[in-house]
Design a protein around this motif. Structure first.
Motif, PDB file in Angstrom:
ATOM      1  N   UNK A   1      21.373 -25.517 -38.965  1.00  0.00           N
ATOM      2  CA  UNK A   1      20.482 -24.810 -39.894  1.00  0.00           C
ATOM      3  C   UNK A   1      19.780 -25.853 -40.760  1.00  0.00           C
ATOM      4  N   UNK A   2      18.478 -25.700 -40.915  1.00  0.00           N
ATOM      5  CA  UNK A   2      17.729 -26.575 -41.800  1.00  0.00           C
ATOM      6  C   UNK A   2      17.736 -25.982 -43.208  1.00  0.00           C
ATOM      7  N   UNK A   3      18.070 -26.809 -44.190  1.00  0.00           N
ATOM      8  CA  UNK A   3      18.091 -26.393 -45.591  1.00  0.00           C
ATOM      9  C   UNK A   3      17.054 -27.211 -46.341  1.00  0.00           C
ATOM     10  N   UNK A   4      16.132 -26.521 -46.999  1.00  0.00           N
ATOM     11  CA  UNK A   4      15.149 -27.181 -47.859  1.00  0.00           C
ATOM     12  C   UNK A   4      15.462 -26.816 -49.299  1.00  0.00           C
ATOM     13  N   UNK A   5      15.585 -27.835 -50.142  1.00  0.00           N
ATOM     14  CA  UNK A   5      15.870 -27.607 -51.560  1.00  0.00           C
ATOM     15  C   UNK A   5      14.745 -28.232 -52.368  1.00  0.00           C
ATOM     16  N   UNK A   6      14.133 -27.434 -53.226  1.00  0.00           N
ATOM     17  CA  UNK A   6      12.998 -27.938 -54.006  1.00  0.00           C
ATOM     18  C   UNK A   6      12.918 -27.194 -55.341  1.00  0.00           C
ATOM     19  N   UNK A   7      12.168 -27.767 -56.260  1.00  0.00           N
ATOM     20  CA  UNK A   7      11.969 -27.109 -57.558  1.00  0.00           C
ATOM     21  C   UNK A   7      10.897 -26.033 -57.425  1.00  0.00           C
ATOM     22  N   UNK A   8      10.772 -25.230 -58.480  1.00  0.00           N
ATOM     23  CA  UNK A   8       9.742 -24.193 -58.511  1.00  0.00           C
ATOM     24  C   UNK A   8       8.358 -24.821 -58.394  1.00  0.00           C
ATOM     25  N   UNK A   9       8.145 -25.927 -59.096  1.00  0.00           N
ATOM     26  CA  UNK A   9       6.842 -26.595 -59.057  1.00  0.00           C
ATOM     27  C   UNK A   9       6.554 -27.144 -57.663  1.00  0.00           C
ATOM     28  N   UNK A  10       7.555 -27.761 -57.035  1.00  0.00           N
ATOM     29  CA  UNK A  10       7.381 -28.268 -55.670  1.00  0.00           C
ATOM     30  C   UNK A  10       7.070 -27.134 -54.700  1.00  0.00           C
ATOM     31  N   UNK A  11       7.777 -26.024 -54.863  1.00  0.00           N
ATOM     32  CA  UNK A  11       7.582 -24.885 -53.965  1.00  0.00           C
ATOM     33  C   UNK A  11       6.190 -24.281 -54.159  1.00  0.00           C
ATOM     34  N   UNK A  12       5.747 -24.198 -55.404  1.00  0.00           N
ATOM     35  CA  UNK A  12       4.413 -23.669 -55.699  1.00  0.00           C
ATOM     36  C   UNK A  12       3.343 -24.513 -55.012  1.00  0.00           C
TER      37      UNK A  12
ATOM     38  N   UNK B   1      16.617 -30.155 -29.297  1.00  0.00           N
ATOM     39  CA  UNK B   1      15.327 -30.665 -29.757  1.00  0.00           C
ATOM     40  C   UNK B   1      14.689 -29.864 -30.893  1.00  0.00           C
ATOM     41  N   UNK B   2      15.085 -28.612 -31.064  1.00  0.00           N
ATOM     42  CA  UNK B   2      14.502 -27.782 -32.131  1.00  0.00           C
ATOM     43  C   UNK B   2      15.577 -27.543 -33.187  1.00  0.00           C
ATOM     44  N   UNK B   3      15.475 -28.272 -34.285  1.00  0.00           N
ATOM     45  CA  UNK B   3      16.519 -28.222 -35.294  1.00  0.00           C
ATOM     46  C   UNK B   3      16.232 -27.227 -36.417  1.00  0.00           C
ATOM     47  N   UNK B   4      15.042 -26.622 -36.414  1.00  0.00           N
ATOM     48  CA  UNK B   4      14.693 -25.715 -37.507  1.00  0.00           C
ATOM     49  C   UNK B   4      14.521 -24.278 -37.022  1.00  0.00           C
ATOM     50  N   UNK B   5      15.270 -23.901 -35.989  1.00  0.00           N
ATOM     51  CA  UNK B   5      15.209 -22.512 -35.524  1.00  0.00           C
ATOM     52  C   UNK B   5      15.646 -21.577 -36.653  1.00  0.00           C
ATOM     53  N   UNK B   6      16.696 -21.962 -37.345  1.00  0.00           N
ATOM     54  CA  UNK B   6      17.143 -21.223 -38.531  1.00  0.00           C
ATOM     55  C   UNK B   6      16.904 -22.094 -39.748  1.00  0.00           C
TER      56      UNK B   6
ATOM     57  N   UNK C   1      15.270 -18.153 -49.760  1.00  0.00           N
ATOM     58  CA  UNK C   1      14.488 -17.455 -48.750  1.00  0.00           C
ATOM     59  C   UNK C   1      14.855 -18.024 -47.382  1.00  0.00           C
ATOM     60  N   UNK C   2      15.226 -17.157 -46.461  1.00  0.00           N
ATOM     61  CA  UNK C   2      15.621 -17.611 -45.132  1.00  0.00           C
ATOM     62  C   UNK C   2      14.634 -17.096 -44.093  1.00  0.00           C
ATOM     63  N   UNK C   3      14.581 -17.802 -42.960  1.00  0.00           N
ATOM     64  CA  UNK C   3      13.710 -17.355 -41.889  1.00  0.00           C
ATOM     65  C   UNK C   3      14.277 -17.825 -40.549  1.00  0.00           C
ATOM     66  N   UNK C   4      13.967 -17.061 -39.524  1.00  0.00           N
ATOM     67  CA  UNK C   4      14.390 -17.335 -38.152  1.00  0.00           C
ATOM     68  C   UNK C   4      13.134 -17.451 -37.310  1.00  0.00           C
ATOM     69  N   UNK C   5      12.972 -18.583 -36.627  1.00  0.00           N
ATOM     70  CA  UNK C   5      11.802 -18.751 -35.763  1.00  0.00           C
ATOM     71  C   UNK C   5      11.812 -17.697 -34.658  1.00  0.00           C
ATOM     72  N   UNK C   6      10.631 -17.216 -34.286  1.00  0.00           N
ATOM     73  CA  UNK C   6      10.528 -16.270 -33.178  1.00  0.00           C
ATOM     74  C   UNK C   6      10.663 -17.011 -31.860  1.00  0.00           C
ATOM     75  N   UNK C   7      11.089 -16.313 -30.798  1.00  0.00           N
ATOM     76  CA  UNK C   7      11.152 -16.966 -29.479  1.00  0.00           C
ATOM     77  C   UNK C   7       9.820 -17.586 -29.072  1.00  0.00           C
ATOM     78  N   UNK C   8       8.712 -16.923 -29.421  1.00  0.00           N
ATOM     79  CA  UNK C   8       7.394 -17.465 -29.084  1.00  0.00           C
ATOM     80  C   UNK C   8       7.144 -18.783 -29.816  1.00  0.00           C
ATOM     81  N   UNK C   9       7.506 -18.838 -31.101  1.00  0.00           N
ATOM     82  CA  UNK C   9       7.322 -20.061 -31.875  1.00  0.00           C
ATOM     83  C   UNK C   9       8.188 -21.186 -31.326  1.00  0.00           C
TER      84      UNK C   9
END
Length: 251
Positions: free
Chosen positions: A151-162, A82-87, A54-62
C-alpha cells in the motif's frame, strides 16, 4: 485455456476480483490502524496530528494502462511487482513535524513493513511538489491463506495537499508542454505554501507552550470520556493514586 467461454470468463472475473479484493482489504486494515490512532489521540491527548484521510483503489483499466506504459507482461505477479500504488491512502495533517510523527507511529507497528520511502519534503520535486511517500507491506488474512499486500501511503500537510490538488487540476489531461512562466509561478506558489507551513508550525509551538504554562493547575482528573460516555473515577482510586504520588515524592 480450455472449457466453455462462459466458464473461462467467470474464472478470469474471479481471479481479477480476488486480486483487487486483496488490495481493498489491505486498505481497510491500514484505515483501521489510523482510526485507532485518531481515537487514541482524541481520548488521551489534547492534540491530534491526523486531520483526515482519503483512500483510493486503482481501477483494473488504470492498472492495465500503467502496465502498458511500463512495458510489463500482463500477469498478476507482474502487476504486484511493478505497480506499487494499486492501493493508496493519503493522510493530511496540520504541521510538517506531524508528518514524521505519523510515519514513526505507523512504522513502529510490528505487522507493517516499510519497504520504501521517498521524502519529497526534504527533497522537493522540481515543480515544488512536497509530500512523504511510503510503501508499506500489509498482511491480509484470507479464508485459505495469508497475503502480504503493498500500500502506498502519502503524508502531507494541509497546505501541501491544497497545492498538489490544484496543480493536478491545472495539469489534468493537459498533454502539451507547460509554458516556462507558468512552471515558475507554480513553483513560487509551492514555496509560499512551504513558508506558510513553517510559520504556522512556529506559532503552534509557541501557543502550545503558553497553554501548558497556563493550564498546569486546571486539570480535572476525576472524569474520563470513552465512546461519548462520561465516567466518574472512584474516589478510592483517586486516593490510591494520590498516595502513590506521595510515596514517590517522599523517596
Amino acid at each position: 485455456m480450455n472449457g466453455h467461454p462462459i466458464e473461462q470468463f467467470k474464472l478470469i472475473r474471479n481471479e481479477i476480483t480476488r486480486f483487487m479484493m486483496m488490495y481493498k482489504f489491505a486498505l481497510q486494515e491500514l484505515e483501521t490502524k489510523i482510526d485507532i490512532l485518531q481515537e487514541e489521540f482524541h481520548l488521551l491527548h489534547e492534540y491530534n496530528p491526523i486531520e483526515h484521510t482519503k483512500s483510493r483503489l486503482k481501477s483494473p483499466e488504470s492498472i492495465m494502462n500503467k502496465m502498458m506504459r511500463k512495458g510489463c507482461d500482463f500477469s498478476f505477479p507482474s502487476m504486484r511487482e511493478h505497480i506499487k500504488d494499486i492501493a493508496g491512502i493519503r493522510i493530511t495533517c496540520s504541521f510538517i513535524s506531524d508528518i514524521y510523527r505519523i510515519r514513526d507511529m505507523l512504522c513502529s507497528q510490528s505487522d507493517l513493513t516499510l519497504t520504501d520511502e521517498k521524502d519529497y519534503i526534504s527533497h522537493p520535486k522540481p515543480n515544488g511538489y512536497r509530500s512523504l511517500h511510503l510503501l508499506v507491506q500489509v498482511p491480509v488474512f484470507m479464508s485459505d491463506r495469508q497475503e502480504t499486500v503493498c500500500v502506498e501511503v502519502q503524508i502531507r500537510t494541509i497546505a501541501m495537499d491544497f497545492w498538489a490538488s490544484l496543480e493536478h487540476k491545472i495539469y489534468y489531461k493537459y498533454k502539451q508542454a507547460v509554458p516556462a512562466h507558468l512552471l515558475k509561478e507554480l513553483k513560487e506558489a509551492a514555496d509560499s505554501a512551504t513558508a506558510l507551513d513553517r510559520k504556522m508550525e512556529r506559532l503552534h509551538k509557541e501557543i502550545e507552550q503558553i497553554k501548558e504554562e497556563q493550564s498546569a493547575d486546571e486539570w480535572n482528573l476525576s472524569d474520563i470520556i470513552i465512546n461519548n460516555q462520561q465516567f466518574k473515577l472512584p474516589a478510592a482510586l483517586l486516593d490510591l493514586i494520590g498516595d502513590r504520588n506521595k510515596v514517590g515524592a517522599g523517596e
